[in-house]
Motif scaffolding. Structure first.
Motif, PDB file in Angstrom:
ATOM      1  N   UNK A  53       0.860  -1.179   0.000  1.00 37.88           N
ATOM      2  CA  UNK A  53       0.000   0.000   0.000  1.00 37.88           C
ATOM      3  C   UNK A  53       0.892   1.223   0.000  1.00 37.88           C
ATOM      4  N   UNK A  54       0.395   2.285  -0.594  1.00 35.99           N
ATOM      5  CA  UNK A  54       1.127   3.535  -0.699  1.00 35.99           C
ATOM      6  C   UNK A  54       0.166   4.681  -0.450  1.00 35.99           C
ATOM      7  N   UNK A  55       0.494   5.538   0.521  1.00 38.30           N
ATOM      8  CA  UNK A  55      -0.306   6.727   0.796  1.00 38.30           C
ATOM      9  C   UNK A  55       0.225   7.895  -0.029  1.00 38.30           C
ATOM     10  N   UNK A  56      -0.693   8.702  -0.547  1.00 33.11           N
ATOM     11  CA  UNK A  56      -0.333   9.793  -1.450  1.00 33.11           C
ATOM     12  C   UNK A  56      -0.921  11.110  -0.953  1.00 33.11           C
ATOM     13  N   UNK A  57      -0.067  12.117  -0.850  1.00 30.38           N
ATOM     14  CA  UNK A  57      -0.499  13.505  -0.673  1.00 30.38           C
ATOM     15  C   UNK A  57      -0.454  14.098  -2.074  1.00 30.38           C
ATOM     16  N   UNK A  89       3.675   2.615   9.010  1.00 30.60           N
ATOM     17  CA  UNK A  89       3.445   1.311   8.397  1.00 30.60           C
ATOM     18  C   UNK A  89       3.308   1.388   6.883  1.00 30.60           C
ATOM     19  N   UNK A  90       2.654   2.445   6.394  1.00 31.28           N
ATOM     20  CA  UNK A  90       2.424   2.596   4.962  1.00 31.28           C
ATOM     21  C   UNK A  90       3.263   3.774   4.465  1.00 31.28           C
ATOM     22  N   UNK A  91       4.181   3.527   3.523  1.00 27.65           N
ATOM     23  CA  UNK A  91       4.996   4.631   2.993  1.00 27.65           C
ATOM     24  C   UNK A  91       4.127   5.717   2.365  1.00 27.65           C
ATOM     25  N   UNK A  92       4.661   6.947   2.370  1.00 28.54           N
ATOM     26  CA  UNK A  92       3.949   8.104   1.838  1.00 28.54           C
ATOM     27  C   UNK A  92       4.791   8.803   0.788  1.00 28.54           C
ATOM     28  N   UNK A  93       4.110   9.301  -0.231  1.00 24.71           N
ATOM     29  CA  UNK A  93       4.788  10.133  -1.230  1.00 24.71           C
ATOM     30  C   UNK A  93       3.951  11.379  -1.481  1.00 24.71           C
ATOM     31  N   UNK A  94       4.614  12.368  -2.036  1.00 24.61           N
ATOM     32  CA  UNK A  94       3.969  13.569  -2.534  1.00 24.61           C
ATOM     33  C   UNK A  94       3.911  13.450  -4.050  1.00 24.61           C
ATOM     34  N   UNK A  95       2.743  13.704  -4.632  1.00 22.13           N
ATOM     35  CA  UNK A  95       2.603  13.768  -6.085  1.00 22.13           C
ATOM     36  C   UNK A  95       2.111  15.171  -6.427  1.00 22.13           C
ATOM     37  N   UNK A  96       2.860  15.854  -7.280  1.00 18.16           N
ATOM     38  CA  UNK A  96       2.480  17.188  -7.739  1.00 18.16           C
ATOM     39  C   UNK A  96       2.145  17.089  -9.222  1.00 18.16           C
TER      40      UNK A  96
END
Length: 165
Positions: A53-57, A89-96
């Protein structure tokens, strides 16, 4: 609809299109408390890896933020603080997602295809230092880090094998 809301919806469409083309699903939390706009999910049918799973801002802009090798995006301090966390637990990335200035140029459609204009770029901020900035932090994202089917697939493979980015 307000222009900023239109940009936000367009950026969701962009990420959802990339995720679907890569074979992943997305889940949108009902409340954005920790700078998580959506979660990208995968199921490993082979049983060899965790189901990553991947969390996205997600951010979008029509501002001129493109430089030769990077994009420079001013990220709100609260979002920065949420994205630099390491022990999650779940990695996060920023997507612009960078959009053309003119709304009528965002999308073109014909019987042959649907074209979403401009591009999304991604970066992991995990482990970056805390900041004393009050309002925002200037984030530089390498232009080679296009949020694409290929890059998302590799991100999910990495998470599935290692549990982190």
């Amino acid at each position: 609809m307000d222009l900023n809301l239109c940009k936000e919806q367009f950026s969701f469409a962009y990420v959802n299109a990339v995720a679907a083309a890569a074979g992943f699903s997305t889940v949108r939390p009902s409340v954005d408390v920790e700078s998580i706009d959506l979660t990208i999910c995968s199921q490993d049918r082979t049983g060899r890896f965790r189901s990553p799973k991947l969390d996205v801002q997600l951010k979008s802009t029509a501002q001129d933020i493109l430089y030769e090798e990077v994009i420079k995006f001013p990220l709100k301090r609260k979002n920065y603080d949420d994205l630099i966390l390491k022990d999650i637990l779940v990695p996060r990335i920023l997507v612009v997602v960078v959009l053309p200035d003119a709304e009528q140029e965002w999308l073109s459609q014909s019987e042959d295809g649907l074209l979403l204009r401009r591009c999304g770029y991604w970066i992991s901020l995990s482990g970056r230092p805390e900041t004393d900035n009050q309002y925002s932090v200037m984030i530089e994202i390498p232009r080679r880090q296009v949020f694409s089917v290929e890059s998302l697939t590799e991100i999910m493979r990495t998470i599935g094998r290692e549990g982190k980015l």
